[in-house]
Design a protein around this motif. Structure first.
Motif, PDB file in Angstrom:
ATOM      1  N   ALA A 153     -20.731  41.742 -43.241  1.00 28.85           N
ATOM      2  CA  ALA A 153     -22.020  42.449 -43.324  1.00 28.85           C
ATOM      3  C   ALA A 153     -22.561  42.473 -44.755  1.00 28.85           C
ATOM      4  O   ALA A 153     -23.739  42.161 -44.978  1.00 28.85           O
ATOM      5  CB  ALA A 153     -21.882  43.861 -42.758  1.00 28.85           C
ATOM      6  N   PRO A 154     -21.746  42.828 -45.772  1.00 31.50           N
ATOM      7  CA  PRO A 154     -22.239  42.736 -47.155  1.00 31.50           C
ATOM      8  C   PRO A 154     -22.641  41.316 -47.548  1.00 31.50           C
ATOM      9  O   PRO A 154     -23.628  41.127 -48.271  1.00 31.50           O
ATOM     10  CB  PRO A 154     -21.053  43.225 -47.989  1.00 31.50           C
ATOM     11  N   ARG A 160     -25.337  54.410 -41.170  1.00 32.27           N
ATOM     12  CA  ARG A 160     -25.145  53.693 -39.899  1.00 32.27           C
ATOM     13  C   ARG A 160     -26.271  53.980 -38.918  1.00 32.27           C
ATOM     14  O   ARG A 160     -26.682  53.111 -38.155  1.00 32.27           O
ATOM     15  CB  ARG A 160     -23.797  54.070 -39.280  1.00 32.27           C
ATOM     16  N   THR A 161     -26.781  55.213 -38.932  1.00 29.52           N
ATOM     17  CA  THR A 161     -27.895  55.572 -38.053  1.00 29.52           C
ATOM     18  C   THR A 161     -29.029  56.156 -38.875  1.00 29.52           C
ATOM     19  O   THR A 161     -28.822  56.668 -39.980  1.00 29.52           O
ATOM     20  CB  THR A 161     -27.468  56.614 -36.997  1.00 29.52           C
ATOM     21  N   ALA A 162     -30.226  56.124 -38.304  1.00 30.00           N
ATOM     22  CA  ALA A 162     -31.383  56.693 -38.989  1.00 30.00           C
ATOM     23  C   ALA A 162     -31.197  58.185 -39.216  1.00 30.00           C
ATOM     24  O   ALA A 162     -31.578  58.717 -40.263  1.00 30.00           O
ATOM     25  CB  ALA A 162     -32.651  56.417 -38.173  1.00 30.00           C
ATOM     26  N   GLN A 163     -30.596  58.868 -38.240  1.00 27.25           N
ATOM     27  CA  GLN A 163     -30.378  60.307 -38.384  1.00 27.25           C
ATOM     28  C   GLN A 163     -29.451  60.611 -39.550  1.00 27.25           C
ATOM     29  O   GLN A 163     -29.689  61.531 -40.332  1.00 27.25           O
ATOM     30  CB  GLN A 163     -29.801  60.885 -37.091  1.00 27.25           C
ATOM     31  N   ASP A 168     -25.999  49.547 -38.260  1.00 25.82           N
ATOM     32  CA  ASP A 168     -24.575  49.561 -37.955  1.00 25.82           C
ATOM     33  C   ASP A 168     -24.019  48.229 -38.449  1.00 25.82           C
ATOM     34  O   ASP A 168     -24.381  47.165 -37.927  1.00 25.82           O
ATOM     35  CB  ASP A 168     -24.378  49.715 -36.447  1.00 25.82           C
ATOM     36  N   LEU A 169     -23.159  48.267 -39.452  1.00 22.88           N
ATOM     37  CA  LEU A 169     -22.648  47.034 -40.037  1.00 22.88           C
ATOM     38  C   LEU A 169     -21.726  46.280 -39.084  1.00 22.88           C
ATOM     39  O   LEU A 169     -21.358  45.130 -39.359  1.00 22.88           O
ATOM     40  CB  LEU A 169     -21.930  47.321 -41.355  1.00 22.88           C
ATOM     41  N   ALA A 170     -21.370  46.918 -37.981  1.00 21.75           N
ATOM     42  CA  ALA A 170     -20.590  46.235 -36.949  1.00 21.75           C
ATOM     43  C   ALA A 170     -21.489  45.404 -36.028  1.00 21.75           C
ATOM     44  O   ALA A 170     -21.010  44.815 -35.063  1.00 21.75           O
ATOM     45  CB  ALA A 170     -19.796  47.237 -36.124  1.00 21.75           C
ATOM     46  N   ASP A 171     -22.771  45.333 -36.350  1.00 21.75           N
ATOM     47  CA  ASP A 171     -23.741  44.556 -35.576  1.00 21.75           C
ATOM     48  C   ASP A 171     -24.575  43.748 -36.566  1.00 21.75           C
ATOM     49  O   ASP A 171     -25.431  44.293 -37.266  1.00 21.75           O
ATOM     50  CB  ASP A 171     -24.633  45.498 -34.756  1.00 21.75           C
ATOM     51  N   THR A 208     -25.456  51.034 -49.864  1.00 18.62           N
ATOM     52  CA  THR A 208     -24.979  51.112 -48.488  1.00 18.62           C
ATOM     53  C   THR A 208     -23.900  52.183 -48.376  1.00 18.62           C
ATOM     54  O   THR A 208     -23.208  52.508 -49.329  1.00 18.62           O
ATOM     55  CB  THR A 208     -24.434  49.764 -47.986  1.00 18.62           C
ATOM     56  N   GLY A 209     -23.804  52.738 -47.173  1.00 21.13           N
ATOM     57  CA  GLY A 209     -22.824  53.796 -46.960  1.00 21.13           C
ATOM     58  C   GLY A 209     -23.140  55.043 -47.744  1.00 21.13           C
ATOM     59  O   GLY A 209     -22.250  55.681 -48.317  1.00 21.13           O
TER      60      GLY A 209
END
Length: 274
Positions: free
Chosen positions: A122-123, A41-44, A69-72, A14-15
């Motif tokens: 999230a983790p 965080r995004t596919a792009q 997005d780990l904030a979701d 991740t990240g």
């Protein structure tokens, strides 16, 4: 790890769009010949990271991407399903993604303090949801990128969102304390055969540096530590906290089994797993 041992191993990092995660992913593919799933965080962002690695000579067949997005937390759950659909067996999960706490207290759409959610909840959720794919490998490993700052943290059980007393250092340290305690709990109460460790990769020149110091080591140094901890050739103590490559001294709370169980129950509730 030898090429023979590494062949066919799948690692989710991740990240991985930049910093330690990106360099760790590169090392795992180039040096270990592992198949790496790049999270961003995004596919792009994930595709851009993949493109940079391929341009640098990495075998594109050893890379795949995922985004959340780990904030979701809904996005985290969707990512777990997506990863398992493409990779029913995940040998290593590297929970590396993290944020420096914002100056002002910020809540996610899920209602949690941003730093606590991104760096810990999230983790936690991702690890729990990926357990079937991890266990399927026989000898799975979870590497949680922690911080020496966890030792200065405390878990405010009745106010994890820090609505009363917010500070950047306090919420960051709390998030890393929770991650380190969760790691120990995985070793104590997790699935049979799972090895989990937390590691402080050193003070590194990333966006988190202001929380530590004014001077940090190159990202490549930290990535070398994390990649080494992913190797099946690296013997580790299950549940241990590592200060770079050596066992470190964690917060005294890390040995508290009641705290482990309390955190697990609370985390399951906060992530909708109860």
């Amino acid at each position: 790890m030898s090429t023979t041992q590494s062949a066919g191993r799948t690692v989710l990092v991740t990240g991985a769009a930049g910093g330690i995660g990106y360099e760790t992913a590169r090392r795992l593919v180039v040096d270990e010949h592992a198949h790496v799933v790049l999270h961003a965080r995004t596919a792009q962002d994930a595709e851009d990271a993949q493109e940079r690695l391929v341009k640098g000579g990495v075998d594109p067949l050893l890379l795949s991407v995922t985004a959340a997005d780990l904030a979701d937390l809904d996005e985290v759950a969707a990512m777990a399903r997506f990863v398992m659909a493409g990779h029913p067996r995940v040998d290593v999960l590297v929970n590396n993604a993290a944020v420096a706490a914002p100056e002002g207290r910020t809540l996610t759409r899920d209602g949690h303090e941003l730093t606590f959610q991104v760096n810990y909840l999230a983790p936690y959720l991702l690890t729990r949801l990926l357990e079937p794919a991890l266990v399927a490998t026989g000898k799975p490993r979870v590497v949680n990128v922690s911080s020496s700052l966890h030792r200065s943290g405390s878990l405010n059980w009745t106010d994890l969102n820090r609505s009363q007393h917010y500070s950047r250092h306090a919420v960051y340290a709390q998030s890393k304390l929770a991650l380190t305690l969760f790691t120990k709990g995985l070793a104590e109460f997790g699935p049979h055969g799972l090895t989990a460790i937390s590691v402080h990769p050193g003070i590194v020149d990333t966006g988190l540096l202001p929380l530590y110091s004014h001077v940090g080591r190159p990202v490549t140094d930290a990535a070398a530590v994390v990649a080494r901890m992913c190797s099946s050739d690296t013997q580790v103590l299950n549940g241990a906290y590592y200060d770079e490559l050596l066992p470190g001294t964690p917060s005294p709370m890390i040995g508290d089994r009641r705290a482990m169980q309390r955190l697990d129950k609370l985390s399951a509730r906060l992530t909708g797993q109860l």
